[in-house]
Scaffold this active site. Structure first.
Site, PDB file in Angstrom:
ATOM      1  N   ARG A   1      -2.271  41.492  14.046  1.00 52.88           N
ATOM      2  CA  ARG A   1      -0.967  42.460  14.141  1.00 52.88           C
ATOM      3  C   ARG A   1      -0.042  41.947  13.247  1.00 52.88           C
ATOM      4  O   ARG A   1       0.465  42.579  12.408  1.00 52.88           O
ATOM      5  CB  ARG A   1      -0.440  42.561  15.436  1.00 52.88           C
ATOM      6  CG  ARG A   1       0.081  41.302  16.159  1.00 52.88           C
ATOM      7  CD  ARG A   1       0.524  41.819  17.734  1.00 52.88           C
ATOM      8  NE  ARG A   1      -0.233  42.254  18.509  1.00 52.88           N
ATOM      9  CZ  ARG A   1      -0.026  43.589  19.336  1.00 52.88           C
ATOM     10  NH1 ARG A   1       1.124  44.142  19.420  1.00 52.88           N
ATOM     11  NH2 ARG A   1      -1.060  43.905  20.011  1.00 52.88           N
ATOM     12  N   THR A   2       0.247  40.555  13.202  1.00 50.54           N
ATOM     13  CA  THR A   2       1.585  40.332  12.422  1.00 50.54           C
ATOM     14  C   THR A   2       1.009  40.359  10.671  1.00 50.54           C
ATOM     15  O   THR A   2       1.620  40.762   9.906  1.00 50.54           O
ATOM     16  CB  THR A   2       1.854  38.672  12.649  1.00 50.54           C
ATOM     17  OG1 THR A   2       2.162  38.656  14.094  1.00 50.54           O
ATOM     18  CG2 THR A   2       3.091  38.509  11.745  1.00 50.54           C
TER      19      THR A   2
ATOM     20  N   LYS B   1      -9.587  18.488   7.582  1.00 46.75           N
ATOM     21  CA  LYS B   1     -11.278  17.863   6.983  1.00 46.75           C
ATOM     22  C   LYS B   1     -11.215  18.087   5.765  1.00 46.75           C
ATOM     23  O   LYS B   1     -12.096  17.617   5.077  1.00 46.75           O
ATOM     24  CB  LYS B   1     -12.148  18.441   7.934  1.00 46.75           C
ATOM     25  CG  LYS B   1     -12.253  19.888   7.939  1.00 46.75           C
ATOM     26  CD  LYS B   1     -13.437  20.174   9.066  1.00 46.75           C
ATOM     27  CE  LYS B   1     -13.379  21.984   9.350  1.00 46.75           C
ATOM     28  NZ  LYS B   1     -13.671  22.494  10.473  1.00 46.75           N
TER      29      LYS B   1
ATOM     30  N   ARG C   1       1.665  31.880   8.266  1.00 43.39           N
ATOM     31  CA  ARG C   1       1.471  31.741   9.591  1.00 43.39           C
ATOM     32  C   ARG C   1       0.554  30.437   9.751  1.00 43.39           C
ATOM     33  O   ARG C   1      -0.396  30.229   9.133  1.00 43.39           O
ATOM     34  CB  ARG C   1       0.674  32.928  10.136  1.00 43.39           C
ATOM     35  CG  ARG C   1       0.071  32.667  11.477  1.00 43.39           C
ATOM     36  CD  ARG C   1       0.816  32.584  12.620  1.00 43.39           C
ATOM     37  NE  ARG C   1       1.531  33.736  12.834  1.00 43.39           N
ATOM     38  CZ  ARG C   1       1.439  34.406  13.755  1.00 43.39           C
ATOM     39  NH1 ARG C   1       0.234  34.321  14.512  1.00 43.39           N
ATOM     40  NH2 ARG C   1       2.260  35.665  13.883  1.00 43.39           N
TER      41      ARG C   1
ATOM     42  N   HIS D   1       9.712  32.139  14.425  1.00 45.88           N
ATOM     43  CA  HIS D   1       9.025  33.457  14.041  1.00 45.88           C
ATOM     44  C   HIS D   1      10.238  34.444  13.690  1.00 45.88           C
ATOM     45  O   HIS D   1      10.346  35.256  14.358  1.00 45.88           O
ATOM     46  CB  HIS D   1       8.011  33.900  14.963  1.00 45.88           C
ATOM     47  CG  HIS D   1       7.072  35.064  14.636  1.00 45.88           C
ATOM     48  ND1 HIS D   1       7.051  35.503  13.560  1.00 45.88           N
ATOM     49  CD2 HIS D   1       6.235  35.655  15.284  1.00 45.88           C
ATOM     50  CE1 HIS D   1       6.209  36.430  13.280  1.00 45.88           C
ATOM     51  NE2 HIS D   1       5.540  36.539  14.490  1.00 45.88           N
TER      52      HIS D   1
END
Lengths: 431, 314
Positions: free
Chosen positions: B60-61, B88, B110, B138
């Site tokens: 959604r974001t 890695k 994000r 956020h």
């Protein structure tokens, strides 16, 4: 070859010396200390305003060899030690592989004999693989030259296992060095649990996780009679526990690092500087004050660096992923001079106690006393030298210092190990 | 009021002054009107490149940011991956420098770990919007929440907002608490002690461990998703007990002021922190929040990029 140290301020509380005197060194030993000494031939070092002290020793060093020679080697770590004024370091066993048998210890002894310009004393693991589940071959390691044992880096988690370690170690007369951390309380903690963990959204490492382990190991020292040394105390509560134990006569010793003495969690800000991520974490200003007070009143015996070199690409990770640790060998002395000697919290005799005498006593290394016949492990300090802590300053392979950018006062200019220069006029002397 | 932000990046609520917040909310209001048109597109950011770097799963974001960028005619590129790639493979710094070399104008990030947006801001010559970093912040979520509250209740100053649930693992709370403080509202964080941060006082919120005690005072009950996957061991005995003590249900809703509203950042755990009856009632403005998200993110992008004078032409 004879060597004459002329006119330095010679400080050794073990022999009651604190005076401007001369010192003659021959064949690796101190021959004479007195006024207006001369030598027929040899080298004369004019010490001027400098301070001459028994060689500093760091009993908590990570040399990374074997395993991560890109971060540090026995050779480079010894050069860094000399640059910082140390004549000896003790190598912690959490290398790859972990030093847990005599052959691992022999490797370090032999490699140091070939390449190190200061003394390197290996410390062995308490348990195999530092797993906390079975005794390492402690006797074999002692026979090979291990001076102490420790599961530094994580600590022995089970009280029962730690009791076994201490009971078993007793027969060799060696010290068990405890890394005090209860992992069930720390979990993924990366900073002190409190203001900074809340503000930066990072998992906290609470003081209680150290203090529970400190209290446990003091009780086990009392139960077993084993010599216990507590590594890198970081909290006011730990200082109080050690103070109380010493008051009732328990034979324990404790160390504090320069970063816990001179930095606190407020240094960690939105920049998430991973050079400030250490284990145990930087604590509060109140903890820092308690550590300084504990050092001043003798509750804390010694200053040790917990020199923990890391590669730039490891420290460049996100804060939660980056490894713990700061380098320390090359800044410790200057930090102590700047923050404790200069403001008058400690005098030079106390510096010698905390950085040369007490560390040797804590793990049973032979003392270095300023008297005729003693081994010539000597550090000469210019108390007025200016130090700028830049990446270029370091002889270590790594520059992950929590004190980068700092301007400090005082520095070792010369280091003698058994009468041989490892540092001369501020420059490392390779052999 | 100034028509540009005082900051180059929106990483933390610390970056935004009260004036900045007011500017974002006012700007978002005009974009909300655009979003109600049949043709929902403005040419404002034509030729600008926005990268949505989502290194933690999010639907959604990421979608909200992507729609916001496209409605402003920016070229929006989504990059998804796993933050574990930094362990890695390529480091975040290398990723940042790679993207920087592609000359993008704004990056939305994000990330699973706190502080990642700071790393991007430090090593990239672009604007950065934090789309959520670890357990830290956020900020656009907090801004869209403020916008929704203001739209629904008419004002922000003096509102009492209860934030309920997993405070210590919540980046939403990490931004919403300071955001509410900046606009003169009164945040109360409500949770069992096992879900509170070590020092809630430094966030500047009042603290309660009893939802029922504070319910009558609240203008908004903001229900956080219980993030079981983040917690080290279960911080409460059972979902049933959590719902009983801290869940929003019809009985609790009835105990609140008649004007009080229920909010949730989504996705909801129905039956845990919010009952279906409440979630589907007209007192829940969860979809208004989602709707506001696009307008607020358009405002953030516009103000960071469009507000620039000179120099940075594409």
């Amino acid at each position: 070859m004879a060597l004459l140290l002329k006119g330095g301020r010679i400080v050794d509380p073990q022999t009651g010396l604190d005076a401007v005197l001369d010192m003659v060194i021959r064949d690796g030993c101190i021959v004479e200390i007195g006024e207006d000494l001369e030598i027929p031939k040899g080298t004369v070092i004019e010490c001027g305003e400098k301070i001459v002290v028994p060689g500093l020793v760091d009993i908590h060093t990570h040399l990374r060899e074997p395993g991560r020679e890109d971060k540090e080697t026995i050779q480079s770590g010894a050069r860094a030690a000399a640059h910082g004024g140390y004549t000896a370091v003790c190598a912690m066993p959490n290398t790859d592989p972990i030093s847990e048998t005599g052959s691992h210890i022999r490797f370090i002894v032999e490699r140091a004999a070939e390449r190190a310009i200061v003394r390197v004393h290996p410390i062995g693991a308490c348990t195999t693989g530092q797993s906390g589940s079975a005794l390492a071959e402690i006797g074999d390691m002692v026979l090979a030259g291990a001076v102490a044992i420790s599961d530094d880096g994580r600590g022995v988690q089970s009280a029962g296992m730690m009791r076994l370690v201490m009971d078993y170690a007793k027969q060799f007369g060696i010290t068990v060095i405890s890394h005090c951390e209860d992992e069930s309380l720390v979990s993924k903690g990366v900073v002190n649990e409190g203001v900074v963990s809340t503000r930066l959204g990072l998992a906290g490492w609470p003081s209680a996780a150290e203090e529970i382990a400190v209290a446990r190991d003091i009780a086990l020292a009392e139960l077993t009679g084993c010599r216990l040394h507590l590594a890198h105390l970081s909290t006011a509560g730990s200082v109080e526990l050690v103070r109380a134990a010493k008051a009732r006569g328990t034979a324990i010793t404790a160390e504090v690092t320069p970063h816990h003495l001179f930095l606190d969690e407020d240094a960690i800000t939105r920049t998430y500087d991973t050079n400030l991520k250490m284990n145990p974490p930087l604590r509060t200003a109140a903890d820092r004050d308690a550590l300084v007070a504990g050092l001043m009143d003798g509750t804390i015996d010694c200053i040790a660096t917990d020199h923990a070199p890391h590669a730039p690409h490891d420290k460049a990770l996100e804060f939660e992923l980056a490894p713990f640790g700061t380098t320390g060998l090359e800044t410790a002395l200057s930090l102590v001079i700047t923050h404790l000697i200069e403001p008058g919290h400690l005098d030079w005799s106390a510096l010698v106690c905390t950085m040369a005498v007490a560390p040797r006593e804590a793990i049973g290394l032979a003392p270095v006393r300023f008297e005729a016949g003693a081994v010539a492990d000597i550090t000469i300090i210019d108390p007025e030298a200016r130090v700028e802590v830049t990446r270029e300053f370091f002889e270590s392979k790594s520059s992950n210092s929590a004190f980068l950018g700092g301007k400090l006062l005082g520095k070792a200019t010369d280091v003698l190990v058994e009468g041989q220069f490892a540092l001369r006029n501020g420059k490392v002397v390779d052999r | 009021m100034s028509n540009s932000l005082s900051t180059q990046h929106i990483i933390s609520m610390e970056d935004l002054s009260a004036e900045d917040i007011a500017l974002v909310l006012d700007t978002a209001e005009s974009f909300k009107e655009v979003n109600e048109r049949r043709i929902k597109k403005l040419p404002t950011l034509r030729g600008r490149t926005i990268i949505n770097l989502f290194l933690e799963p999010s639907t959604r974001t990421r979608t909200s940011f992507e729609i916001a960028a496209k409605r402003l005619s920016a070229d929006a590129v989504n990059m998804t991956g796993s933050a574990s790639a930094t362990v890695k493979g390529e480091s975040l710094r290398d990723t940042a420098q790679t993207l920087s070399a592609m000359a993008c104008d704004l990056i939305v990030v994000r990330h699973k770990y706190a502080g990642a947006p700071e790393v991007l801001a430090e090593c990239m010559d672009t604007h950065v919007i934090n789309g959520g970093d670890g357990m830290h912040e956020h900020p656009t979520q907090a801004l869209l929440d403020l916008f929704t509250m203001k739209q629904s209740l008419g004002h922000l100053e003096g509102l009492t907002v209860g934030i309920v649930g997993d405070i210590c693992h919540s980046r939403v709370a990490g931004s919403l608490v300071p955001a509410l403080r900046k606009v003169g509202a009164r945040p109360i964080i409500i949770a069992p002690p096992t879900l509170l941060p070590a020092r809630p006082d430094v966030l500047g919120a009042e603290v309660s461990t009893s939802l029922d005690d504070v319910l009558p005072e609240l203008d908004v009950a903001y229900m956080l998703r219980v993030q079981m996957e983040r917690a080290e061991g279960m911080p409460f005995p059972s979902v049933r007990e959590y719902a009983r003590l801290f869940g929003m249900n019809s009985a609790r809703l009835a105990a609140m002021k008649p004007s009080a509203l229920i909010m949730h950042p989504g996705p909801m755990n129905r039956g845990v922190e919010i009952s279906s009856a409440v979630a589907d009632s007209d007192r829940a403005i969860v979809l208004d929040q989602v709707n506001a998200g696009v307008a607020v993110r358009m405002a953030a992008m516009y103000l960071l990029l469009g507000g620039e004078s000179g120099g940075a032409a594409a």
